[in-house]
Design an enzyme around this catalytic site. Structure first.
Site, PDB file in Angstrom:
ATOM      1  CE  LYS A   1       5.710   6.516  -5.816  1.00 48.95           C
ATOM      2  NZ  LYS A   1       5.656   7.193  -7.247  1.00 48.95           N
TER       3      LYS A   1
ATOM      4  CG  LEU B   1      -7.008   5.524  -4.203  1.00 48.51           C
ATOM      5  CD1 LEU B   1      -7.009   4.083  -3.360  1.00 48.51           C
ATOM      6  CD2 LEU B   1      -8.323   5.475  -5.091  1.00 48.51           C
TER       7      LEU B   1
ATOM      8  N   GLY C   1      -8.724  10.121   0.408  1.00 54.45           N
ATOM      9  CA  GLY C   1      -8.810   9.158   1.241  1.00 54.45           C
ATOM     10  C   GLY C   1      -8.130   9.531   2.543  1.00 54.45           C
TER      11      GLY C   1
ATOM     12  CD  GLU D   1     -12.885   8.775   1.651  1.00 52.44           C
ATOM     13  OE1 GLU D   1     -12.026   8.298   0.952  1.00 52.44           O
ATOM     14  OE2 GLU D   1     -14.194   8.713   1.409  1.00 52.44           O
TER      15      GLU D   1
ATOM     16  CD  GLU E   1     -11.703  12.005  -3.184  1.00 53.25           C
ATOM     17  OE1 GLU E   1     -11.684  13.295  -3.085  1.00 53.25           O
ATOM     18  OE2 GLU E   1     -11.555  11.208  -1.984  1.00 53.25           O
TER      19      GLU E   1
ATOM     20  NE  ARG F   1      -6.277  13.904  -8.763  1.00 49.78           N
ATOM     21  CZ  ARG F   1      -5.702  14.866  -8.795  1.00 49.78           C
ATOM     22  NH1 ARG F   1      -5.679  15.549 -10.096  1.00 49.78           N
ATOM     23  NH2 ARG F   1      -4.868  15.507  -7.843  1.00 49.78           N
TER      24      ARG F   1
ATOM     25  N   GLY G   1     -14.818   6.872  -1.739  1.00 56.42           N
ATOM     26  CA  GLY G   1     -15.222   5.625  -1.559  1.00 56.42           C
ATOM     27  C   GLY G   1     -14.658   5.206  -0.257  1.00 56.42           C
TER      28      GLY G   1
HETATM   29  C1  1HE Z   1       1.034   9.944  -5.541  1.00 60.16           C
HETATM   30  C2  1HE Z   1      -0.342  10.469  -4.917  1.00 60.16           C
HETATM   31  C3  1HE Z   1      -1.295   9.603  -5.013  1.00 60.16           C
HETATM   32  C4  1HE Z   1       1.416  11.788  -4.702  1.00 60.16           C
HETATM   33  N1  1HE Z   1      -1.273   8.455  -5.738  1.00 60.16           N
HETATM   34  N2  1HE Z   1       0.787   8.720  -6.145  1.00 60.16           N
HETATM   35  N3  1HE Z   1      -5.297  12.127  -4.522  1.00 60.16           N
HETATM   36  C5  1HE Z   1      -4.844  13.259  -4.967  1.00 60.16           C
HETATM   37  O1  1HE Z   1      -5.462  13.489  -6.174  1.00 60.16           O
HETATM   38  C6  1HE Z   1      -3.742  13.911  -4.724  1.00 60.16           C
HETATM   39  C7  1HE Z   1      -2.481  13.702  -5.546  1.00 60.16           C
HETATM   40  N4  1HE Z   1      -1.426  14.392  -4.923  1.00 60.16           N
HETATM   41  C8  1HE Z   1      -1.289  15.754  -5.061  1.00 60.16           C
HETATM   42  O2  1HE Z   1      -1.757  16.510  -5.321  1.00 60.16           O
HETATM   43  C9  1HE Z   1       0.380  15.966  -4.336  1.00 60.16           C
HETATM   44  O3  1HE Z   1       1.248  15.063  -4.574  1.00 60.16           O
HETATM   45  C10 1HE Z   1       0.377  16.723  -3.028  1.00 60.16           C
HETATM   46  C11 1HE Z   1      -0.217  18.040  -2.891  1.00 60.16           C
HETATM   47  C12 1HE Z   1      -0.274  15.760  -1.968  1.00 60.16           C
HETATM   48  C13 1HE Z   1       1.698  16.717  -2.593  1.00 60.16           C
HETATM   49  O4  1HE Z   1       2.485  17.545  -3.294  1.00 60.16           O
HETATM   50  P1  1HE Z   1       4.064  17.353  -3.341  1.00 60.16           P
HETATM   51  O5  1HE Z   1       4.429  18.457  -4.453  1.00 60.16           O
HETATM   52  O6  1HE Z   1       4.553  17.530  -2.193  1.00 60.16           O
HETATM   53  O7  1HE Z   1       4.464  15.827  -3.942  1.00 60.16           O
HETATM   54  P2  1HE Z   1       4.590  15.360  -5.509  1.00 60.16           P
HETATM   55  O8  1HE Z   1       5.671  15.783  -6.423  1.00 60.16           O
HETATM   56  O9  1HE Z   1       3.239  15.674  -6.314  1.00 60.16           O
HETATM   57  O10 1HE Z   1       4.434  13.968  -5.354  1.00 60.16           O
HETATM   58  C14 1HE Z   1       5.733  13.040  -4.841  1.00 60.16           C
HETATM   59  C15 1HE Z   1       5.389  11.598  -5.381  1.00 60.16           C
HETATM   60  O11 1HE Z   1       4.316  11.068  -4.965  1.00 60.16           O
HETATM   61  C16 1HE Z   1       4.985  11.660  -7.026  1.00 60.16           C
HETATM   62  O12 1HE Z   1       5.508  10.161  -7.501  1.00 60.16           O
HETATM   63  P3  1HE Z   1       7.111  10.524  -8.135  1.00 60.16           P
HETATM   64  O13 1HE Z   1       7.325   8.788  -8.554  1.00 60.16           O
HETATM   65  O14 1HE Z   1       7.017  11.315  -9.451  1.00 60.16           O
HETATM   66  O15 1HE Z   1       8.119  10.869  -7.273  1.00 60.16           O
HETATM   67  C17 1HE Z   1       3.723  11.513  -7.122  1.00 60.16           C
HETATM   68  O16 1HE Z   1       3.301  11.142  -8.088  1.00 60.16           O
HETATM   69  C18 1HE Z   1       3.424  10.700  -5.863  1.00 60.16           C
HETATM   70  N5  1HE Z   1       1.925  10.811  -5.427  1.00 60.16           N
HETATM   71  N6  1HE Z   1       0.191  11.627  -4.596  1.00 60.16           N
HETATM   72  C19 1HE Z   1      -0.242   8.293  -6.249  1.00 60.16           C
HETATM   73  N7  1HE Z   1      -2.459  10.096  -4.319  1.00 60.16           N
HETATM   74  C20 1HE Z   1     -11.081   5.419  -1.059  1.00 60.16           C
HETATM   75  S1  1HE Z   1     -11.263   6.466  -2.403  1.00 60.16           S
HETATM   76  C21 1HE Z   1     -10.361   7.621  -2.142  1.00 60.16           C
HETATM   77  C22 1HE Z   1     -10.172   8.423  -3.313  1.00 60.16           C
HETATM   78  C23 1HE Z   1      -9.094   9.613  -3.394  1.00 60.16           C
HETATM   79  O17 1HE Z   1      -8.373   9.584  -2.266  1.00 60.16           O
HETATM   80  S2  1HE Z   1      -8.863  10.340  -4.819  1.00 60.16           S
HETATM   81  C24 1HE Z   1      -7.608  11.522  -4.442  1.00 60.16           C
HETATM   82  C25 1HE Z   1      -6.267  11.265  -4.766  1.00 60.16           C
END
Ligand code: 1HE
Length: 258
Positions: free
Chosen positions: A25, A64, A109, A112, A132, A135, A140
């Site tokens: 993940k 997150l 996160g 963070e 964020e 999205r 947070g």
């Molecule tokens: C996830 C998450 C996640 C991956 N929550 N499941 N964070 C984001 O908006 C970042 C979202 N993630 C991405 O943009 C990409 O995953 C990455 C650039 C980090 C990595 O890419 P990659 O190609 O290596 O991996 P992938 O194919 O996108 O992800 C592999 C799996 O991880 C996939 O799940 P699967 O079941 O289809 O294999 C994704 O859905 C899962 N995955 N990132 C849940 N973030 C205290 S408040 C803080 C607020 C925040 O942090 S908001 C920012 C959230």
């Protein structure tokens, strides 16, 4: 102690290695993981002098776990953010300095968490973002307090307004990371730094962790008074007297000698 499988903790002499271990993940942080970090950094074993926090797989952390976000109502959302604040306070204001070793995604996160650490080592593959903004949410986990101190308000706002992705090199120039190393060399560098930090007088590390950030948050007059107090306390410790004596009698290293 309740440490989830998504965290691997290993003590190597005076250094505690803490690995975020949810690579499938992309080390996304669910509640179990953030609570696990709170537990680990609240219960640092006696004898540990520095910790290194890093991630398994291709990324430090994707932030997150977004799959848990949709289910929360407003009060649960507030409590969730406050839970992150609590956990990251344990990292920043715990008992030992923490070196973050970053690679791949260090976003949301994840950024963070890295911001709450005391020193950041970035591998070449590192990239930073605050998705964020895209999205439809807001940071947070303390970024609005910690990140502007490291990179400035305008840069943080730009990252959220535009979704800008910052490279490892830019991260150095902006002051987010202090070291840039080649791929797969981060942990080695992190441990090297942790060993150096462990050699410091305990009072120096304490002052850097607990007093310096409070001075920075204070007015100049209060800050200068706090500085006088802590420098006098530090200088009067037996450890400081011994170290000063060692230098004056030629037993200590000169500046720049390793
Ligand atoms: C996830 C998450 C996640 C991956 N929550 N499941 N964070 C984001 O908006 C970042 C979202 N993630 C991405 O943009 C990409 O995953 C990455 C650039 C980090 C990595 O890419 P990659 O190609 O290596 O991996 P992938 O194919 O996108 O992800 C592999 C799996 O991880 C996939 O799940 P699967 O079941 O289809 O294999 C994704 O859905 C899962 N995955 N990132 C849940 N973030 C205290 S408040 C803080 C607020 C925040 O942090 S908001 C920012 C959230």
């Amino acid at each position: 102690m309740n440490i989830p499988e998504s965290l691997i903790v290993e003590q190597q002499d005076e250094i505690l290695l803490v690995k975020i271990n949810r690579p499938k993940k992309r080390n996304a942080i669910n509640d179990e993981l953030i609570l696990g970090l709170e537990t680990v950094f609240s219960t640092i074993p006696k004898g540990v002098k520095c910790a290194v926090l890093y991630g398994e797989g291709q990324h430090f952390s994707a932030g997150l776990d977004l799959s848990e976000l949709r289910e929360r109502d407003i009060v649960e959302g507030l409590q969730h953010s406050r839970m992150w604040h609590r956990a990251l306070e344990k990292i920043q204001f715990g008992t030992v300095p923490v070196v973050a070793v970053i690679h791949g995604a260090c976003v949301g996160g994840g950024l963070e968490i890295a911001s709450a650490c005391h020193i950041r080592v970035a591998e070449q593959s590192t990239f930073y973002a605050l998705p964020e903004g895209q999205r439809g949410i807001f940071v947070g986990g303390g970024a609005s307090v910690r990140l502007p101190k490291l990179i400035g308000v305008a840069r943080m706002a730009d990252m959220m307004f535009t979704g800008r992705v910052i490279s490892a090199e830019e991260g150095i120039l902006m002051g987010f990371s202090q070291y840039l190393v080649s791929e797969n060399k981060g942990l080695e560098k992190g441990i090297e730094l942790a060993k150096k930090i462990s050699l410091n007088a305990e009072m120096t590390n304490y002052a850097l962790m607990h007093v310096l950030p409070r001075i920075v948050d204070s007015g100049a007059s209060e800050g200068l008074m706090m500085e006088s107090l802590i420098s006098t306390i530090a200088a009067s410790s037996p450890e400081a007297k011994k170290r000063l004596g060692d230098f004056l009698e030629g037993r200590a290293k000169k500046v720049g000698e390793d």
